[in-house]
Design a protein around this motif. Structure first.
Motif, PDB file in Angstrom:
ATOM      1  N   ARG A  95       0.952  -1.079   0.131  1.00  0.00           N
ATOM      2  CA  ARG A  95      -0.013   0.052  -0.245  1.00  0.00           C
ATOM      3  C   ARG A  95       0.678   1.283  -0.083  1.00  0.00           C
ATOM      4  NH1 ARG A  95      -5.024  -0.485   4.034  1.00  0.00           N
ATOM      5  NH2 ARG A  95      -4.694   1.592   4.112  1.00  0.00           N
ATOM      6  N   SER A  96       0.352   2.210  -0.794  1.00  0.00           N
ATOM      7  CA  SER A  96       1.356   3.503  -0.911  1.00  0.00           C
ATOM      8  C   SER A  96       1.147   4.420   0.073  1.00  0.00           C
ATOM      9  CB  SER A  96       1.042   4.041  -2.460  1.00  0.00           C
ATOM     10  OG  SER A  96      -0.451   4.439  -2.372  1.00  0.00           O
ATOM     11  N   ASP A  97      -0.125   4.201   0.919  1.00  0.00           N
ATOM     12  CA  ASP A  97      -0.195   5.098   1.796  1.00  0.00           C
ATOM     13  C   ASP A  97       0.154   4.848   3.536  1.00  0.00           C
ATOM     14  OD1 ASP A  97      -1.864   2.991   1.979  1.00  0.00           O
ATOM     15  OD2 ASP A  97      -3.687   3.745   3.440  1.00  0.00           O
ATOM     16  N   ILE A  98       0.819   3.589   3.334  1.00  0.00           N
ATOM     17  CA  ILE A  98       1.612   3.225   4.526  1.00  0.00           C
ATOM     18  C   ILE A  98       3.023   3.011   4.323  1.00  0.00           C
ATOM     19  CG2 ILE A  98       1.653   1.272   6.075  1.00  0.00           C
ATOM     20  CD1 ILE A  98      -1.468   0.604   5.734  1.00  0.00           C
ATOM     21  N   GLN A  99       3.951   3.332   5.398  1.00  0.00           N
ATOM     22  CA  GLN A  99       5.184   3.102   5.572  1.00  0.00           C
ATOM     23  C   GLN A  99       5.361   2.227   6.701  1.00  0.00           C
ATOM     24  OE1 GLN A  99       6.223   7.447   5.354  1.00  0.00           O
ATOM     25  NE2 GLN A  99       8.146   6.724   4.057  1.00  0.00           N
TER      26      GLN A  99
END
Length: 367
Positions: A95-99
């Motif tokens: 997911r691009s919204d989570i690091q």
């Protein structure tokens, strides 16, 4: 406030560490959450977990969206729940919204293949995949014992010393309270045992190297590296782990104990002390960059290093989810750094979102 989530397969694990970390989060303008990956609702994608409330100094049940930064402290087994959570964590990593604080390491076999092509290779024990009993037993020669260990995880569990003595094959393994040994009278009987052991899990094997101290205790050096508030690798501490007399492994989970690195190294002659310290520095300076050239970003690594009587140095294991007992036991003054390092680095990631992002994390799930 920045949202920070700790993932674990079991909320009873590492409770004191998570509590100490959460207690400090508010000072950094961070809301701290704790959850099990399988507690994510697959339809709404909301999570049923715990929120740390600074007012009550405790975890409270809560429902929330996925935190912006995730700290993965999941230790996977071969059970169905582990497999379910592994799939969910892979989805989260994509997911691009989570690091993620760190994206983990592949299994020991893949790690060996990566590092054997770098200047770290002289410190690696020759490692081969276990494929079948016949091939393994062909490699087992008199006076040349082998170590058989799981390719993923371990924490000192499931590691076997296997030796050929005449027609007999001796097997030893360390349990929490004792060492268990068994002797097979023939290769056929040993092969049956090996087939049963390796049926559901991938294994590797290495030559056995005697890494014991004067008291005949197996020992190793545990070095903990973490990234700091600027994203720079830093050594947090080092200590010595010693196993029981006549044992195979030094892990604390199998009955090991700690001494400080300084108390250990002072026993060596000054010339050897200097050599060992220089070699350790080279490993610390080289290894993180060698890993991150080939793999997604990491936050922390525990390096376990064995030392032979002649001063030969071997990297025994590299763990992307290291424990902290060795450092806390041998260097208690490091406590505050250990509990705040994840928060410092989380703030760094939030301020540099693209710097540490990477894709294709699927191969890093095993550790």
């Amino acid at each position: 406030m920045l949202s920070f989530g700790i993932m674990t397969l079991n909320k009873r694990s590492e409770q004191s560490y998570f509590m100490e970390l959460a207690r400090r989060a508010n000072e950094y303008n961070i809301n701290c959450f704790r959850f099990v990956p399988s507690d994510i609702n697959p339809i709404t994608e909301r999570i049923t977990g715990d929120f740390y409330n600074p007012a009550s100094d405790g975890w409270e049940p809560a429902e929330f969206t996925a935190p912006e930064i995730l700290y993965d402290r999941c230790f996977y087994g071969n059970d169905s729940h582990s497999k379910q959570c592994m799939s969910i964590v892979n989805w989260l990593k994509a997911r691009s919204d989570i690091q993620f604080l760190g994206y983990g390491l592949p299994n020991k076999l893949e790690l060996y293949e990566i590092l054997s092509c770098t200047n770290i290779s002289p410190y690696l024990l020759k490692t081969a995949p276990y494929t079948d009993a016949d091939r393994f037993l062909d490699c087992l020669l008199p006076d040349h014992p082998l170590i058989l260990k799981p390719a993923s995880g371990s924490q000192g569990h499931g590691i076997y010393y296997i030796e050929k003595t005449g027609k007999n094959i001796l097997v030893k393994t360390d349990k929490k309270n004792a060492q268990v040994s068994r002797s097979f009278e023939s290769a056929e009987k040993a092969a049956g045992w090996l087939n049963n052991l390796t049926a559901k899990r991938q294994y590797l094997f290495q030559p056995y190297v005697n890494l014991s101290n004067k008291e005949e205790q197996p020992f190793d050096i545990r070095i903990l590296l973490q990234k700091d508030m600027n994203g720079t690798w830093k050594e947090l501490g080092r200590g010595i782990r010693a196993g029981r007399n006549g044992g195979i492994v030094s892990n604390l989970s199998t009955g090991g104990s700690n001494i400080s690195f300084e108390d250990w190294i002072i026993e060596y002659p000054s010339s050897l002390r200097s050599f060992l310290c220089d070699e350790l520095y080279d490993i610390i300076d080289t290894l993180p960059a060698a890993l991150e050239r080939k793999l997604p970003p990491l936050f922390e690594i525990g390096i376990d290093i064995g030392v032979e009587n002649n001063g030969s140095i071997w990297i025994l294991d590299i763990n992307s989810k290291p424990g902290r007992k060795t450092i806390l036991n041998s260097q208690p003054e490091k406590k505050e750094e250990l509990y705040t390092a994840p928060l410092h680095y989380a703030k760094f990631l939030a301020a540099n979102k693209e710097l540490e992002r990477s894709t294709n994390h699927e191969k890093t799930i095993s550790n």
